[in-house]
Design an enzyme around this catalytic site. Structure first.
Site, short mmCIF file in Angstrom:
data_model
loop_
_atom_site.label_atom_id
_atom_site.label_comp_id
_atom_site.label_asym_id
_atom_site.label_seq_id
_atom_site.Cartn_x
_atom_site.Cartn_y
_atom_site.Cartn_z
N GLU A 166 0.82 -1.32 0.10
CA GLU A 166 0.07 -0.04 -0.01
C GLU A 166 0.81 1.24 -0.06
O GLU A 166 1.99 1.32 0.53
CB GLU A 166 -0.97 -0.04 1.35
CG GLU A 166 -2.17 -0.78 1.31
CD GLU A 166 -3.01 -0.87 2.32
OE1 GLU A 166 -3.93 -1.59 2.17
OE2 GLU A 166 -2.77 -0.14 3.44
N GLY A 303 -5.69 -2.21 9.00
CA GLY A 303 -6.90 -2.38 9.01
C GLY A 303 -7.21 -3.25 7.74
O GLY A 303 -6.29 -3.73 7.01
N HIS A 326 -2.40 -7.92 15.37
CA HIS A 326 -1.80 -7.70 14.31
C HIS A 326 -2.45 -7.24 13.27
O HIS A 326 -1.98 -6.81 12.06
CB HIS A 326 -1.22 -9.20 13.65
CG HIS A 326 -2.23 -10.09 13.22
ND1 HIS A 326 -3.50 -10.37 13.63
CD2 HIS A 326 -2.16 -10.69 12.06
CE1 HIS A 326 -4.26 -11.08 12.79
NE2 HIS A 326 -3.29 -11.27 11.73
N ALA A 328 -6.67 -5.92 12.04
CA ALA A 328 -8.28 -5.82 12.56
C ALA A 328 -9.03 -7.10 13.02
O ALA A 328 -9.58 -7.25 13.82
CB ALA A 328 -9.10 -5.02 11.29
N GLY A 329 -8.58 -8.19 12.25
CA GLY A 329 -8.96 -9.51 12.35
C GLY A 329 -10.26 -9.76 11.74
O GLY A 329 -11.20 -9.09 11.64
#
Length: 397
Positions: A166, A303, A326, A328-329
């Site tokens: 990103e 996220g 680590h 957002a899950g």
């Protein structure tokens, strides 16, 4: 929030999440792990969810043993981020060319480089230890040695699933580079091999879950696993460093007039094992979907592909074994996401982000993940926020 302790467990399970929001199967996994005789404690992160063998978002501290399935098959998977001298004002109106240039430089999915990347040709890449690292490949499990050519060509590649590259802006307008990847196929093959070995050992027969098979200290099997584990973790770190160097080269070429510079790289594993000491005892701490957050240590908590990410600094909370989440899950499985969401939903939820918006990445839609702000809020005693990032370009694996 502070943690809550799960009742009925054989060792402390400290949870930085609302137990009522955690899937029943994940709670059962945590209790299963707590039955292992070598366990000294578990810390459960806000992004906790069900995983194969051990729960994603769990930190497992063991004395004299390690569970390879609790590391996961992408050994050393993690994040890297770099703040640049560029600002949002330097970005072109159309970001599609920039995304294409990143995709040209860094193979994604099952792709690999046509020939191994020569780190000596990468601008500013520290090559110290490179030859020694590959020299140690001769010492890994025989079952994967024939994969060396593939492993060298996959070094510096993204992979698939939730891996990404990103380009982001922070709240001050500064441009950041960020990526998420691990040890590629070689790490997975080493993990699969050792999990298979562990499951056949006599002391692991009759376990409540065969995926919780462990290696015990001072055995040849443990020695072999530790050797391959630490090599794969190093592979993952090199992999991210090379990708970051390739990404920086793209930025230098695309923003030649601005002459971009780059701050030191922040890098953090979130599927790995570390030797750490707590309460006077040497422990093997396994973080599966968790980062180390020792006092003052920088970390990255991403996220989903449309919401943003956080750069954080650890507060050194030993109740959590110096750990934090680590990411957002996931709040739903990939298959559930594909059933629930459409490409139209994906377009809506990633509005303003230059990224893929086709059916192949619907399972990575932001709606399939927990809200990242909530996850951050639940661990205020584990980390402090340094920067909040929002992606403008996202390359998915």
């Amino acid at each position: 929030m502070s943690y809550v302790e799960v009742p009925g467990a054989k060792v402390p399970i400290r949870m930085w999440a609302d137990p009522a929001s955690v899937e029943d199967v994940a709670m059962q996994q945590l209790r299963n792990v707590s039955t292992l005789p070598w366990i000294k404690g578990l810390a459960v992160m806000p992004d906790v969810h069900y995983g194969k063998g051990a729960t994603v978002g769990s930190v497992i501290a063991m004395h004299g043993a390690v569970c390879p399935a609790a590391v996961g098959v992408d050994i050393g998977c993690g994040m890297s981020a770099v703040r640049t001298s560029l600002t949002a004002n330097d970005l072109p109106g159309d970001l599609s060319r920039l995304r294409s240039k990143v995709e040209e430089a860094i193979p994604v999915g099952r792709g690999m480089h046509d020939s191994p990347v020569d780190p000596g040709r990468l601008h500013g890449f520290a090559v110290g230890g490179w030859d020694d690292f590959w020299g140690r490949f001769d010492g890994v499990a025989d079952s994967v040695k024939f994969r060396q050519e593939r492993a060298t060509k996959q070094m510096g590649t993204l992979g698939s699933g939730n891996h990404f590259v990103e380009i982001c802006t922070d709240t001050t307008g500064a441009i950041w580079l960020m990526l998420h990847s691990g040890s590629r196929n070689i790490g997975k093959e080493l993990a699969d091999f050792h999990i298979g070995v562990a499951q056949k050992l006599p002391h692991n027969q009759g376990l409540i879950d065969r995926d919780l098979a462990v290696f015990i200290s001072d055995t040849p099997q443990m020695a072999a696993y530790r050797n391959d584990l630490f090599w794969a973790q190093e592979y993952a770190k090199y992999n991210r460093s090379i990708m970051m160097s390739l990404l920086k080269d793209v930025i230098r070429k695309e923003f030649r007039k601005a002459k971009p510079t780059f701050e030191p790289e922040i890098s953090a594993h979130h599927n790995y094992v570390a030797e750490e000491r707590y309460e006077g005892m040497d422990l093997l701490v396994t973080r599966k979907g968790a980062i180390r957050a020792g006092s003052g240590e920088y970390g990255i908590i991403p996220g989903s592909m449309g919401t943003g990410s956080y750069i954080v600094k650890g507060l050194g909370n030993e109740k959590a074994f110096n750990s934090a989440s680590h990411g957002a899950g996931r709040r739903m499985s990939r298959n559930a996401a594909k059933r629930r969401f459409s490409t139209k939903d994906l377009e809506e939820q990633t509005r303003g982000v230059e990224c893929r918006k086709d059916s192949g990445v619907v399972d990575e839609i932001p709606g399939a993940y927990k809200p990242i702000e909530q996850v951050i809020d639940q661990q205020r005693d584990l980390v402090e926020v340094v920067a909040k990032l929002k992606q403008v370009v996202c390359v998915k694996g």
